[in-house]
Motif scaffolding. Sequence first.
Motif, short mmCIF file in Angstrom:
data_model
loop_
_atom_site.label_atom_id
_atom_site.label_comp_id
_atom_site.label_asym_id
_atom_site.label_seq_id
_atom_site.Cartn_x
_atom_site.Cartn_y
_atom_site.Cartn_z
N SER A 264 0.83 -1.21 0.00
CA SER A 264 0.00 0.00 0.00
C SER A 264 0.86 1.25 0.00
O SER A 264 0.50 2.28 -0.62
N ALA A 265 2.03 1.22 0.67
CA ALA A 265 2.91 2.39 0.68
C ALA A 265 3.41 2.70 -0.72
O ALA A 265 3.38 3.87 -1.17
N VAL A 266 3.87 1.69 -1.44
CA VAL A 266 4.37 1.90 -2.81
C VAL A 266 3.22 2.32 -3.73
O VAL A 266 3.37 3.23 -4.56
N LEU A 267 2.07 1.66 -3.59
CA LEU A 267 0.93 1.96 -4.45
C LEU A 267 0.44 3.39 -4.24
O LEU A 267 0.20 4.14 -5.21
N VAL A 268 0.32 3.80 -2.98
CA VAL A 268 -0.14 5.16 -2.67
C VAL A 268 0.89 6.19 -3.13
O VAL A 268 0.52 7.27 -3.62
N ALA A 269 2.18 5.87 -3.00
CA ALA A 269 3.22 6.80 -3.44
C ALA A 269 3.14 7.03 -4.95
O ALA A 269 3.23 8.18 -5.43
N TRP A 270 2.97 5.97 -5.72
CA TRP A 270 2.83 6.12 -7.17
C TRP A 270 1.55 6.88 -7.52
O TRP A 270 1.55 7.72 -8.44
N HIS A 271 0.47 6.58 -6.82
CA HIS A 271 -0.80 7.28 -7.08
C HIS A 271 -0.66 8.76 -6.79
O HIS A 271 -1.15 9.61 -7.55
N TRP A 272 0.02 9.10 -5.70
CA TRP A 272 0.22 10.51 -5.35
C TRP A 272 1.07 11.19 -6.42
O TRP A 272 0.78 12.33 -6.82
N MET A 273 2.13 10.54 -6.90
CA MET A 273 3.00 11.13 -7.90
C MET A 273 2.24 11.35 -9.21
O MET A 273 2.39 12.40 -9.86
N LEU A 274 1.44 10.37 -9.62
CA LEU A 274 0.67 10.51 -10.85
C LEU A 274 -0.40 11.61 -10.72
O LEU A 274 -0.65 12.35 -11.69
N THR A 275 -1.00 11.70 -9.55
CA THR A 275 -1.99 12.75 -9.33
C THR A 275 -1.33 14.13 -9.36
O THR A 275 -1.90 15.10 -9.88
N THR A 276 -0.12 14.22 -8.82
CA THR A 276 0.63 15.48 -8.84
C THR A 276 0.92 15.92 -10.27
O THR A 276 0.97 17.12 -10.57
#
Length: 321
Positions: A9-21
């Motif tokens: 979940s940490a890696v998944l959320v980090a990628w999701h945050w970066m893509l949203t940014t």
Amino acid sequence: MTPLYYAISAVLVAWHWMLTTLGLDPDGGGTWVLAIIGLTLTVRALLIPLFVKQIKSSRNMQLIQPKVKELQKKYGHDRERLAQETMKLYKDSGTNPFASCLPILIQMPIFLALFRLLDHHAAQGDGIAFLTKDMAESFGNAKLFGTIPITATFLKSDGLLSVQILAAVLVVAMTATTFTTQRQLMSKNMPADALSGPYAQQQKLLLYVLPVVFAVGGIAFPIGVLFYWTTSNLWTMGQQFYVIRNNPAPGTAAATAKAERDRAKAAKHGKPVETVVEPVVEDVKRPPTRQQPKKQSKAQRKQSPGQRPAPKPKPEGGTDE
């Protein structure tokens, strides 16, 4: 599974945050699929050291197959002694027969954790670890092309033909990439001596069994999980292609192709081409060895006086002494 939930979940959320940014829709199916692909790339990058060990072990297994065959011929009647000598050969050559399974064995818990994350927590909007309740709901409701939920499966498509078509395409891609990866290893990077032993039989079994397993199980995997495994297979295929092309095992088709490329490259740049001259073994006829006379008993020598040595001539004026 709790530690894996936190890690994934940490890696998944980090990628999701970066893509949203970067401006992507935080609730869009494409954003979450790209986050899953990012998770896959992160996991596979961390597994590169294990992949290197896998390649070395696989190469050693191929190169020692002639010695394994010799041991089988020598100790085939004694299974215990054969097992001891085989393990000693593995130890002396620095070969671990189980190293080739490490990457897939380590990926399986991650695969199962992602499956549970999508099939249970995201589908029900139940947050866990770093995946909050709001993000879990966004994850569970995300749709590709506006109609295909990434938590849907081929068997649970809610009557949507688009879900079944996309799931079938991903299952075929996952199966084809698995088969191609194994086929690439056997046809390009295995010497001729290794294609007929027990190791080759194991590889042939995996060549046909693994795709069938993934094809049967794939119809129950969520769309997001199918993206993960297909991306992982593509990574493996590309990584293996690079290794086989640039560092092939000796005595294989890939090694011959690399030698030809090196010669062509050297000739193009005007460099001297190094050629390996095979030693010519001439058929030199040796003089026939002198056959020693057979030993005979005293009685046999009396019966065959012709084989007795002729008496020396007497010197002139000599005696019979």
